[in-house]
Design a protein around this motif. Structure first.
Motif, PDB file in Angstrom:
ATOM      1  N   ASP A 188       8.208 -12.211 -21.038  1.00 62.43           N
ATOM      2  CA  ASP A 188       7.200 -13.096 -20.454  1.00 62.43           C
ATOM      3  C   ASP A 188       7.227 -13.078 -18.925  1.00 62.43           C
ATOM      4  OD1 ASP A 188       6.047 -13.883 -22.755  1.00 62.43           O
ATOM      5  OD2 ASP A 188       6.898 -15.904 -22.804  1.00 62.43           O
ATOM      6  N   ARG A 204      -8.282   2.575 -25.831  1.00 64.45           N
ATOM      7  CA  ARG A 204      -8.546   2.881 -24.427  1.00 64.45           C
ATOM      8  C   ARG A 204      -7.390   3.698 -23.850  1.00 64.45           C
ATOM      9  NH1 ARG A 204      -4.666   0.543 -20.685  1.00 64.45           N
ATOM     10  NH2 ARG A 204      -4.306  -1.628 -21.199  1.00 64.45           N
ATOM     11  N   VAL A 205      -7.675   4.349 -22.714  1.00 64.34           N
ATOM     12  CA  VAL A 205      -6.701   5.263 -22.114  1.00 64.34           C
ATOM     13  C   VAL A 205      -5.591   4.497 -21.394  1.00 64.34           C
ATOM     14  CG1 VAL A 205      -6.427   7.035 -20.330  1.00 64.34           C
ATOM     15  CG2 VAL A 205      -8.388   7.096 -21.857  1.00 64.34           C
ATOM     16  N   ASP A 226      -3.259   5.353 -18.510  1.00 62.88           N
ATOM     17  CA  ASP A 226      -3.127   6.424 -17.528  1.00 62.88           C
ATOM     18  C   ASP A 226      -1.776   6.371 -16.821  1.00 62.88           C
ATOM     19  OD1 ASP A 226      -3.932   8.661 -16.234  1.00 62.88           O
ATOM     20  OD2 ASP A 226      -5.437   7.704 -14.986  1.00 62.88           O
ATOM     21  N   LEU A 236      -0.476   5.230 -10.183  1.00 62.02           N
ATOM     22  CA  LEU A 236      -0.909   5.957  -8.999  1.00 62.02           C
ATOM     23  C   LEU A 236      -0.188   5.481  -7.767  1.00 62.02           C
ATOM     24  CD1 LEU A 236      -4.721   5.938  -9.196  1.00 62.02           C
ATOM     25  CD2 LEU A 236      -3.317   7.895  -8.640  1.00 62.02           C
ATOM     26  N   MET A 245       2.455 -15.563 -24.158  1.00 64.41           N
ATOM     27  CA  MET A 245       2.604 -16.296 -22.907  1.00 64.41           C
ATOM     28  C   MET A 245       1.523 -17.371 -22.815  1.00 64.41           C
ATOM     29  SD  MET A 245       2.686 -14.747 -19.124  1.00 64.41           S
ATOM     30  CE  MET A 245       4.255 -15.211 -18.506  1.00 64.41           C
ATOM     31  N   LEU A 270      -2.346 -17.446 -21.564  1.00 61.36           N
ATOM     32  CA  LEU A 270      -2.779 -16.053 -21.514  1.00 61.36           C
ATOM     33  C   LEU A 270      -3.069 -15.590 -22.929  1.00 61.36           C
ATOM     34  CD1 LEU A 270      -3.206 -14.030 -19.319  1.00 61.36           C
ATOM     35  CD2 LEU A 270      -0.904 -13.182 -19.662  1.00 61.36           C
ATOM     36  N   ARG A 293     -10.556  -2.453 -19.532  1.00 65.55           N
ATOM     37  CA  ARG A 293      -9.163  -2.441 -20.000  1.00 65.55           C
ATOM     38  C   ARG A 293      -9.072  -2.868 -21.465  1.00 65.55           C
ATOM     39  NH1 ARG A 293      -4.377  -6.420 -17.742  1.00 65.55           N
ATOM     40  NH2 ARG A 293      -2.782  -5.769 -19.199  1.00 65.55           N
ATOM     41  N   ARG A 305      -5.180   2.538   0.715  1.00 70.05           N
ATOM     42  CA  ARG A 305      -5.490   3.858   0.166  1.00 70.05           C
ATOM     43  C   ARG A 305      -6.959   4.240   0.313  1.00 70.05           C
ATOM     44  NH1 ARG A 305      -5.019   5.281  -4.907  1.00 70.05           N
ATOM     45  NH2 ARG A 305      -5.243   3.215  -5.824  1.00 70.05           N
ATOM     46  N   LEU A 353      -2.809   4.773   4.787  1.00 64.87           N
ATOM     47  CA  LEU A 353      -1.540   5.400   4.381  1.00 64.87           C
ATOM     48  C   LEU A 353      -1.372   6.763   5.048  1.00 64.87           C
ATOM     49  CD1 LEU A 353      -0.973   4.628   0.588  1.00 64.87           C
ATOM     50  CD2 LEU A 353       0.142   3.623   2.584  1.00 64.87           C
ATOM     51  N   ARG A 399      -0.225   6.207   8.399  1.00 63.95           N
ATOM     52  CA  ARG A 399       1.216   5.941   8.411  1.00 63.95           C
ATOM     53  C   ARG A 399       2.007   7.248   8.434  1.00 63.95           C
ATOM     54  NH1 ARG A 399       3.694   1.854   4.098  1.00 63.95           N
ATOM     55  NH2 ARG A 399       3.858   3.609   2.684  1.00 63.95           N
ATOM     56  N   MET A 405       2.381  -2.831   3.742  1.00 66.87           N
ATOM     57  CA  MET A 405       1.696  -3.472   2.633  1.00 66.87           C
ATOM     58  C   MET A 405       2.270  -4.869   2.454  1.00 66.87           C
ATOM     59  SD  MET A 405       1.505  -2.319  -1.350  1.00 66.87           S
ATOM     60  CE  MET A 405       3.268  -2.419  -1.565  1.00 66.87           C
ATOM     61  N   TYR A 426       1.890  -8.682   0.230  1.00 72.38           N
ATOM     62  CA  TYR A 426       1.315  -9.322  -0.955  1.00 72.38           C
ATOM     63  C   TYR A 426       0.671 -10.653  -0.590  1.00 72.38           C
ATOM     64  CZ  TYR A 426       3.112  -5.994  -4.300  1.00 72.38           C
ATOM     65  OH  TYR A 426       3.334  -4.853  -5.018  1.00 72.38           O
ATOM     66  N   SER A 427       1.127 -11.250   0.492  1.00 71.28           N
ATOM     67  CA  SER A 427       0.579 -12.540   0.912  1.00 71.28           C
ATOM     68  C   SER A 427       0.183 -12.433   2.375  1.00 71.28           C
ATOM     69  CB  SER A 427       1.653 -13.609   0.741  1.00 71.28           C
ATOM     70  OG  SER A 427       1.402 -14.678   1.628  1.00 71.28           O
ATOM     71  N   GLU A 471       2.773 -13.221   4.991  1.00 69.04           N
ATOM     72  CA  GLU A 471       3.820 -12.244   5.334  1.00 69.04           C
ATOM     73  C   GLU A 471       3.556 -11.622   6.704  1.00 69.04           C
ATOM     74  OE1 GLU A 471       5.391  -9.211   2.488  1.00 69.04           O
ATOM     75  OE2 GLU A 471       4.154 -10.297   1.052  1.00 69.04           O
ATOM     76  N   PRO A 484      -8.816   9.078  -8.784  1.00 70.54           N
ATOM     77  CA  PRO A 484      -8.024   8.113  -8.019  1.00 70.54           C
ATOM     78  C   PRO A 484      -7.043   8.777  -7.041  1.00 70.54           C
ATOM     79  CG  PRO A 484      -8.192   7.398 -10.281  1.00 70.54           C
ATOM     80  CD  PRO A 484      -8.791   8.774 -10.230  1.00 70.54           C
ATOM     81  N   GLN A 485      -6.609  10.016  -7.334  1.00 71.18           N
ATOM     82  CA  GLN A 485      -5.703  10.700  -6.396  1.00 71.18           C
ATOM     83  C   GLN A 485      -6.456  11.220  -5.180  1.00 71.18           C
ATOM     84  OE1 GLN A 485      -5.567  11.159  -9.668  1.00 71.18           O
ATOM     85  NE2 GLN A 485      -3.477  11.513 -10.380  1.00 71.18           N
ATOM     86  N   TYR A 520     -12.567   5.598 -14.797  1.00 72.23           N
ATOM     87  CA  TYR A 520     -11.675   6.759 -14.864  1.00 72.23           C
ATOM     88  C   TYR A 520     -10.414   6.413 -15.641  1.00 72.23           C
ATOM     89  CZ  TYR A 520      -8.923  10.782 -13.470  1.00 72.23           C
ATOM     90  OH  TYR A 520      -8.171  11.912 -13.497  1.00 72.23           O
ATOM     91  N   ARG A 521      -9.892   5.235 -15.341  1.00 70.48           N
ATOM     92  CA  ARG A 521      -8.598   4.865 -15.896  1.00 70.48           C
ATOM     93  C   ARG A 521      -8.680   4.590 -17.398  1.00 70.48           C
ATOM     94  NH1 ARG A 521      -4.880   0.104 -13.386  1.00 70.48           N
ATOM     95  NH2 ARG A 521      -3.389   0.013 -15.069  1.00 70.48           N
ATOM     96  N   TYR A 522      -9.716   3.893 -17.815  1.00 71.79           N
ATOM     97  CA  TYR A 522      -9.750   3.445 -19.211  1.00 71.79           C
ATOM     98  C   TYR A 522     -10.762   4.206 -20.060  1.00 71.79           C
ATOM     99  CZ  TYR A 522      -7.126  -0.476 -17.368  1.00 71.79           C
ATOM    100  OH  TYR A 522      -6.182  -1.257 -16.759  1.00 71.79           O
TER     101      TYR A 522
END
Lengths: 352, 364
Positions: free
Chosen positions: A267, A338-339, A341, A344, B1, B4, B43, B94, B103, B106, B114, B116-117, B120, B337-338, B356-358
């Motif tokens: 979790d 679904r994929v 991947d 990245l 969870m 969720l 997703r 990116r 990047l 850099r 990078m 996250y908040s 920072e 994505p690359q 692309y991803r899914y």
């Protein structure tokens, strides 16, 4: 936690040294170098091969093919919940050798130390390495230490190389994976990557999560001793479960389909990943393995793993097919495929 | 969870799909504005279970995707100046600019971090008094309070080595711009719950009334999104264009007044260019003139910025719902994505990256 190394009873007093921090002279080959080696490093790694203090080690190995692997560890922070760079450096290489089917025999250890690193920190790392190597039943037989100036590395980098002997008749690898095989994982995924991420200063996330960092050679032997037809083994480190399965799908020219909800994830890991927009299946593990096993042997393999201290959370998570070569898919809650991947680029601080 | 699992419940989701199929009697086109919802739809494979008559359009709600190329080029130019630490969120680093991403800057020697908040970056400025810390502040109404709070903290503390390069955008003006576009047909919108947590749902009432479109505020889990589609179709079928709040666990009619106050104290509304779309009046936020000393755009003279978009990229058409990612000849071949040609292939919330991803697979 029964599936993690427990060093709570372990103590390791810091020998008296003339300096508190690493000096450039500690890497210059003179008296200070010898002092560091004799008083700090050698006592942690006593082995007959290391004792003569030669330039390398002479090894007598049991018969069989030799598995050989190397890895360099640059993790930050150096100390994290569940381990440190030393634990990781031993586990990482032991596990790589074990995934090749090798019974780990010997390790080399090389350090790059940054001028100014507290020797107490170095000592703590050495003690972790000693304890982990003992737990894995592997000897450190040769090594090297270099010092670089302040600012030229992040405290300490560690390289370990390891060799193991593969008993006759053992054949593991992507070439053996075939449609119909099942995919097993030895426990919940993503603990290490998430623990490192939350240990990172400034993130402001607090969890009880610990790295899963553990030597897996014992688990591998237990799994193989069960008699199950194990086709391939891999530890899902960088890139996590998703990367390992994608590599298998490409290398073996097969499709892999995971069942949604079948992959065990704690979790806390789900929570941190949801918050940061990351996928637990992309997060590194350092004490888990993925096993591809012949379908009829899945239950036997699972039972063997669950009986081992590092495999208590083992689960069957999916199967190999011949429908979508090179692609890993996942069945979602809606029953849609679904994929899954490869991850990245950079999304995390350095994790191993 | 908790909070969720119940919104990912397979039985509940399937029941909603069945109900949606029963009540859809005519073809409708619904746009989810938010990139987070686009990501979630792909997703979880929601697009594959919707009734045939229901067409989905992905909207411009990915903050990384709509940040103009000029801003990225300016950020790269500022980052390349000596003594600068440039900080921003992961995906932003990116995104390809005219001459590479942050990047890549850099790797050429710039100090790009990078975070996250947004706070920072303020900490970075305190810890590095001899360096200039520039925070690239992007996003919609959701990230605006955090970024405004960071600006407020730095400015109140008179941190003179901190500045923000602000490229904030606002959702309602973009929705109006899409409805004004004669090439796009949108019958109803799903609006993003997290934006409305800040702004409140009442903000959408004028648009809903003016254009006669239902707007359903919802969340990001499969059950939320399916419930959102169901209510959108119910309102459409009933000919009742109004705003429905289906994210009641987080959204109030008037939003979060404390968050709105901090935004209002630090930022003011301005015209803003959206990448691939163009300038939308009153659609952005910038630092108030009183804080010019903390405005990186004014603080750093990097000369003229002349951005060059890759000619092949159709991101703008995708962001406006005119084309789908797979309509692009470069999709999945030259653009991945690359090696992204445009921002929609970079961010995990970008429609192209999500497709692309899914969506890409040889599975049948």
């Amino acid at each position: 936690m029964s599936d993690r190394p427990d060093f709570s009873g372990f103590t390791c007093p810091l020998p008296k040294l003339d300096h508190d921090t690493v000096q450039m002279a500690h890497g210059a080959g003179g008296r200070l170098s010898a002092d560091l080696f004799e008083r700090l490093i050698l006592p942690r790694f006593t082995s007959p091969e290391l004792e003569p203090r030669d330039d390398g080690a002479l090894l007598d190995l049991p018969p069989g093919r030799v598995a050989f692997s190397t890895d360099t560890f640059v993790v930050t922070p150096l100390f994290f919940p569940g381990g440190d760079i030393g634990t990781l450096a031993v586990c990482g290489t032991v596990n790589d050798v074990a995934m090749m089917g090798g019974v780990p025999q010997a390790l080399s250890v090389a350090f790059v130390l940054e001028e100014g690193l507290p020797l107490a920190d170095f000592h703590r790392i050495l003690c972790s390495m000693e304890a982990t190597a003992k737990k894995a039943g592997v000897r450190v037989v040769t090594g090297d230490t270099k010092v670089v100036g302040r600012g030229q590395c992040d405290g300490i980098y560690v390289n370990t190389s390891g060799i193991g002997v593969v008993p006759a008749g053992r054949d593991l690898g992507a070439h053996r994976i075939a449609s119909g095989d099942v995919v097993l994982v030895s426990g919940p995924v993503g603990d290490h990557g998430t623990a490192i991420l939350t240990a990172r200063a400034g993130l402001g996330v607090q969890t009880q999560l610990k790295s899963d960092c553990a030597p897996l050679n014992g688990l591998v032997e237990a799994l193989l001793a069960s008699g199950a037809d194990v086709k391939a083994l891999r530890d899902p480190t960088r890139g996590g479960l998703a990367a390992v399965l994608n590599e298998y799908a490409v290398a073996a020219r097969v499709g892999i389909r995971l069942d949604d909800g079948a992959v065990p994830v704690r979790d806390e890991v789900t929570g941190v990943c949801e918050m940061l927009g990351l996928d637990p299946l992309h997060m590194a593990c350092e004490g888990r393995l993925v096993a591809i096993v012949a379908a009829g042997d899945a239950d036997r393999a699972l039972a063997a793993m669950r009986d081992h201290e590092h495999g208590g959370g083992a689960a069957r998570i999916g199967a190999v097919n011949d429908r979508h070569a090179g692609v890993v898919t996942m069945a979602t809650a809606l029953g849609v495929e679904r994929v899954l991947d490869m991850p990245l680029g950079e999304q995390l601080p350095r994790i191993c | 969870m908790k909070h969720l699992d119940e919104f990912r419940d397979p039985a509940l989701a399937r029941a909603l799909v069945e109900r949606l199929k029963r009540i859809t009697t005519r073809p409708w086109t619904v746009m989810e504005v938010c990139g987070g919802q686009t990501h979630s739809i792909l997703r979880h494979g929601i697009d594959q279970v919707l009734p045939e008559g229901l067409t989905l359009l992905h909207g411009p709600g990915c903050p990384v995707c709509v940040t103009p190329l000029e801003t990225i080029d300016r950020a790269v130019a500022i980052a390349m100046q000596p003594g600068v630490i440039l900080a921003s969120f992961g995906d932003m680093l990116r995104v390809p600019g005219s001459h590479g991403s942050l990047l890549e800057a850099r790797s050429r020697g710039a100090d790009v971090r990078m975070v996250y908040s947004p706070l920072e970056a303020v900490t970075l400025a305190r810890a590095n008094p001899d360096r200039e810390v520039v925070f690239l502040a992007i996003g919609f109404e959701t990230t605006a309070p955090g970024n405004a709070m960071a600006a407020s903290e730095a400015i109140d503390a008179r941190l003179t080595n901190y500045s923000q390069l602000v490229s904030h955008v606002l959702v309602p003006p973009a929705m109006a711009a899409i409805l004004d576009d004669e090439h796009v047909r949108v019958d109803a919108f799903l609006a993003a719950g997290h934006v409305c947590t800040i702004t409140g749902w009442r903000l959408y009432e004028p648009i809903s009334a003016r254009y006669g479109v239902p707007i359903v505020v919802t969340g990001f889990e499969p059950v939320d999104i399916l419930d959102g589609f169901m209510h959108a179709v119910e309102l459409l079928e009933a000919g009742s264009p109004k705003v429905a709040n289906r994210y009641g666990r987080a959204v109030q009619a008037d939003g979060n007044p404390i968050a709105q106050a901090v935004i209002d104290r630090m930022y003011e509304v301005c015209g803003r260019k959206w990448r691939g779309i163009g300038v939308i009046p009153q659609s952005g936020l910038k630092l108030r003139p009183a804080y010019a000393a903390w405005d990186a755009e004014q603080k750093f003279d990097v000369g003229d910025i002349t951005p060059q978009e890759p000619a092949e990229c159709i991101a703008g058409q995708v962001l406006q719902g005119r084309l789908k990612p797979a309509d692009c000849p470069a999709f999945g071949t030259k653009c991945t994505p690359q090696t992204p040609l445009g921002a929609t292939m970079v961010s995990s919330e970008g429609a192209c990256a999500a497709w692309y991803r899914y969506g890409r697979k040889s599975a049948t």
